[in-house]
Design a protein around this motif. Structure first.
Motif, PDB file in Angstrom:
ATOM      1  N   GLY A   1      -7.344   1.338   4.656  1.00  0.00           N
ATOM      2  CA  GLY A   1      -7.397   2.721   5.117  1.00  0.00           C
ATOM      3  C   GLY A   1      -6.007   3.320   5.224  1.00  0.00           C
ATOM      4  O   GLY A   1      -5.089   2.715   5.772  1.00  0.00           O
ATOM      5  N   VAL A   2      -5.826   4.526   4.688  1.00  0.00           N
ATOM      6  CA  VAL A   2      -4.542   5.223   4.720  1.00  0.00           C
ATOM      7  C   VAL A   2      -4.563   6.236   5.859  1.00  0.00           C
ATOM      8  O   VAL A   2      -5.430   7.113   5.905  1.00  0.00           O
ATOM      9  CB  VAL A   2      -4.269   5.951   3.383  1.00  0.00           C
ATOM     10  CG1 VAL A   2      -2.924   6.666   3.428  1.00  0.00           C
ATOM     11  CG2 VAL A   2      -4.306   4.962   2.228  1.00  0.00           C
ATOM     12  N   ARG A   3      -3.613   6.119   6.757  1.00  0.00           N
ATOM     13  CA  ARG A   3      -3.514   7.058   7.863  1.00  0.00           C
ATOM     14  C   ARG A   3      -3.188   8.464   7.360  1.00  0.00           C
ATOM     15  O   ARG A   3      -2.422   8.637   6.412  1.00  0.00           O
ATOM     16  CB  ARG A   3      -2.428   6.620   8.842  1.00  0.00           C
ATOM     17  CG  ARG A   3      -2.727   5.323   9.570  1.00  0.00           C
ATOM     18  CD  ARG A   3      -3.799   5.509  10.609  1.00  0.00           C
ATOM     19  NE  ARG A   3      -4.014   4.271  11.353  1.00  0.00           N
ATOM     20  CZ  ARG A   3      -5.015   4.101  12.200  1.00  0.00           C
ATOM     21  NH1 ARG A   3      -5.868   5.070  12.411  1.00  0.00           N
ATOM     22  NH2 ARG A   3      -5.167   2.955  12.826  1.00  0.00           N
ATOM     23  N   ASP A   4      -3.751   9.459   8.030  1.00  0.00           N
ATOM     24  CA  ASP A   4      -3.459  10.861   7.736  1.00  0.00           C
ATOM     25  C   ASP A   4      -2.106  11.195   8.357  1.00  0.00           C
ATOM     26  O   ASP A   4      -1.927  11.064   9.567  1.00  0.00           O
ATOM     27  CB  ASP A   4      -4.564  11.740   8.338  1.00  0.00           C
ATOM     28  CG  ASP A   4      -4.464  13.185   7.892  1.00  0.00           C
ATOM     29  OD1 ASP A   4      -3.332  13.686   7.724  1.00  0.00           O
ATOM     30  OD2 ASP A   4      -5.515  13.835   7.734  1.00  0.00           O
ATOM     31  N   GLY A   5      -1.147  11.621   7.535  1.00  0.00           N
ATOM     32  CA  GLY A   5       0.184  11.924   8.048  1.00  0.00           C
ATOM     33  C   GLY A   5       0.213  13.061   9.037  1.00  0.00           C
ATOM     34  O   GLY A   5       1.106  13.144   9.881  1.00  0.00           O
ATOM     35  N   VAL A   6      -0.752  13.969   8.950  1.00  0.00           N
ATOM     36  CA  VAL A   6      -0.813  15.099   9.878  1.00  0.00           C
ATOM     37  C   VAL A   6      -1.503  14.694  11.173  1.00  0.00           C
ATOM     38  O   VAL A   6      -1.094  15.086  12.264  1.00  0.00           O
ATOM     39  CB  VAL A   6      -1.546  16.293   9.220  1.00  0.00           C
ATOM     40  CG1 VAL A   6      -1.669  17.453  10.204  1.00  0.00           C
ATOM     41  CG2 VAL A   6      -0.797  16.740   7.971  1.00  0.00           C
TER      42      VAL A   6
ATOM     43  N   VAL B   1      -9.588   5.687   1.735  1.00  0.00           N
ATOM     44  CA  VAL B   1      -9.681   4.235   1.688  1.00  0.00           C
ATOM     45  C   VAL B   1      -9.325   3.771   0.275  1.00  0.00           C
ATOM     46  O   VAL B   1      -9.860   4.297  -0.710  1.00  0.00           O
ATOM     47  CB  VAL B   1     -11.095   3.750   2.060  1.00  0.00           C
ATOM     48  CG1 VAL B   1     -11.214   2.240   1.875  1.00  0.00           C
ATOM     49  CG2 VAL B   1     -11.422   4.131   3.505  1.00  0.00           C
ATOM     50  N   VAL B   2      -8.407   2.811   0.190  1.00  0.00           N
ATOM     51  CA  VAL B   2      -8.010   2.238  -1.098  1.00  0.00           C
ATOM     52  C   VAL B   2      -8.730   0.906  -1.279  1.00  0.00           C
ATOM     53  O   VAL B   2      -8.515  -0.025  -0.500  1.00  0.00           O
ATOM     54  CB  VAL B   2      -6.487   1.992  -1.156  1.00  0.00           C
ATOM     55  CG1 VAL B   2      -6.102   1.382  -2.506  1.00  0.00           C
ATOM     56  CG2 VAL B   2      -5.724   3.279  -0.900  1.00  0.00           C
ATOM     57  N   PRO B   3      -9.599   0.781  -2.306  1.00  0.00           N
ATOM     58  CA  PRO B   3     -10.162  -0.548  -2.606  1.00  0.00           C
ATOM     59  C   PRO B   3      -9.144  -1.335  -3.433  1.00  0.00           C
ATOM     60  O   PRO B   3      -8.746  -0.901  -4.513  1.00  0.00           O
ATOM     61  CB  PRO B   3     -11.418  -0.223  -3.426  1.00  0.00           C
ATOM     62  CG  PRO B   3     -11.267   1.189  -3.880  1.00  0.00           C
ATOM     63  CD  PRO B   3     -10.123   1.822  -3.178  1.00  0.00           C
ATOM     64  N   LEU B   4      -8.692  -2.469  -2.909  1.00  0.00           N
ATOM     65  CA  LEU B   4      -7.601  -3.214  -3.528  1.00  0.00           C
ATOM     66  C   LEU B   4      -8.022  -4.656  -3.760  1.00  0.00           C
ATOM     67  O   LEU B   4      -8.265  -5.395  -2.807  1.00  0.00           O
ATOM     68  CB  LEU B   4      -6.373  -3.171  -2.615  1.00  0.00           C
ATOM     69  CG  LEU B   4      -5.099  -3.834  -3.135  1.00  0.00           C
ATOM     70  CD1 LEU B   4      -4.468  -2.989  -4.238  1.00  0.00           C
ATOM     71  CD2 LEU B   4      -4.110  -4.053  -1.996  1.00  0.00           C
ATOM     72  N   LYS B   5      -8.117  -5.063  -5.023  1.00  0.00           N
ATOM     73  CA  LYS B   5      -8.451  -6.463  -5.316  1.00  0.00           C
ATOM     74  C   LYS B   5      -7.231  -7.358  -5.146  1.00  0.00           C
ATOM     75  O   LYS B   5      -7.328  -8.470  -4.618  1.00  0.00           O
ATOM     76  CB  LYS B   5      -9.026  -6.589  -6.718  1.00  0.00           C
ATOM     77  CG  LYS B   5     -10.432  -5.991  -6.811  1.00  0.00           C
ATOM     78  CD  LYS B   5     -11.195  -6.535  -7.998  1.00  0.00           C
ATOM     79  CE  LYS B   5     -12.662  -6.100  -7.920  1.00  0.00           C
ATOM     80  NZ  LYS B   5     -13.471  -6.653  -9.042  1.00  0.00           N
TER      81      LYS B   5
END
Length: 346
Positions: free
Chosen positions: A222-227, A235-239
């Protein structure tokens, strides 16, 4: 007249679930409880998750990975007066001194990044970032004018064959905070992999490195919202690979309604402005190391273009005006946060 400082909460990149929540594993897959451990390193909390916690010797192997990272942190800490980095800073203007191989590699990476980004990344900002570390607010113009001429990577001389380095300027100071963290986390992941563990993730205060899981499922980052850092933007799905984040929402103080944070523009000596956060997705650390910081220095007009020129095409740039830019193929990979139908773009 400036008001009193108000301190932010530390915001980190969240790893959403160790075994890909909402994904049902095949019946034939072996079911195991994940193994999780954490330590405080590099001024933040570092978590290690092993998806299959039943792998042999997992606890001891994870401890060894933490030890590997802690050794490198101690080597390159500017807060420990006895560290090799501190000793190099203390010897500024004197003769070259022997430097551990791992630190020499990071010093070289810092210099190379300075050249690649045309000074947007600068490893010799130690005197300016030390001020930000104290959370005492902005320097005055006279202080900045005095220190800026000494914040140039050309003052660092490296002799890799001899394993030695030297600061030619007695007033220069190195800060490896923007370039050492990812190699340190990578050393932890390498230790886990070399010990035979599969499906490992290291989450270090805004940066996530992961290896491929045996069940083939992606990690969900999950990427936090900078604002609004208490919320997730996407959400980044990362293998396997890396998701690295830089932001002005992680460490800052507010004085008189203005935000003063720890990412310094080498050209002005002041904190960057216009971009709240940058997230980069790549296969390896070398592809993105230091570039999130450099993109924030490039500012709202140059961040996305610069990242493409520097070879980091998969990015999220969160602007202070709430607009969000998503670069390259990443746009088709991102998922909205749980409970949300779409990713906020503006």
């Amino acid at each position: 007249m400036m008001g009193s400082p108000s301190f932010s909460r530390r915001a980190v990149l969240a790893a959403l679930g160790a075994v890909a929540p909402l994904v049902v594993l095949p019946v034939s897959a072996s079911v195991s409880v994940p193994y999780r451990a954490r330590r405080t390193l590099m001024g933040t909390v570092v978590d290690i998750t092993v998806a299959d916690g039943a792998q042999a010797g997992v606890a001891q192997k994870v401890d060894a990975a933490f030890d590997a990272m802690q050794r490198l942190e101690a080597m390159m800490s500017r807060f420990d007066s006895a560290s090799p980095l501190s000793r190099l800073n203390q010897a500024a203007g004197a003769q070259a001194m022997a430097v551990p191989r791992e630190m020499l590699d990071v010093l070289q990476q810092g210099q190379a990044l300075s050249r690649k980004t045309r000074g947007a990344f600068e490893p010799l900002l130690g005197r300016l970032t030390a001020q930000a570390d104290r959370d005492v607010g902005p320097m005055d113009n006279a202080q900045i004018r005095r220190l800026l001429p000494h914040a140039r990577s050309s003052a660092l001389q490296i002799d890799k064959r001899a394993g030695r380095a030297r600061l030619t300027d007695p007033l220069a100071r190195i800060d490896l905070g923007g370039v050492a963290k990812l190699p340190i986390l990578q050393a932890g992941l390498d230790a886990l992999t070399q010990a035979g563990l599969q499906g490992c993730m290291i989450n270090g205060g805004g940066d996530v490195l992961a290896s491929r899981r045996a069940d083939g499922q992606p990690w969900r980052i999950g990427v936090r919202d900078g604002v609004q850092p208490d919320r997730l933007l996407a959400v980044v799905p990362l293998k396997e690979g890396i998701v690295a984040s830089s932001g002005d929402y992680e460490r800052y103080i507010t004085i008189g309604g203005a935000r003063y944070h720890h990412i310094i523009d080498p050209k002005t000596g002041r904190p960057t402005a216009g971009v709240h956060g940058v997230t980069l997705v790549a296969e390896t650390v070398d592809q993105v190391n230091g570039l999130g910081t450099a993109a924030m220095v490039a500012g709202p007009a140059g961040a996305s273009r610069s990242l493409q020129v520097w070879g980091a095409p998969e990015f999220i740039v969160m602007h202070a005006d709430r607009q969000v830019e998503i670069g390259g193929a990443l746009a088709s990979k991102l998922l909205p946060p749980p409970g949300q139908k779409a990713i906020r773009r503006a």
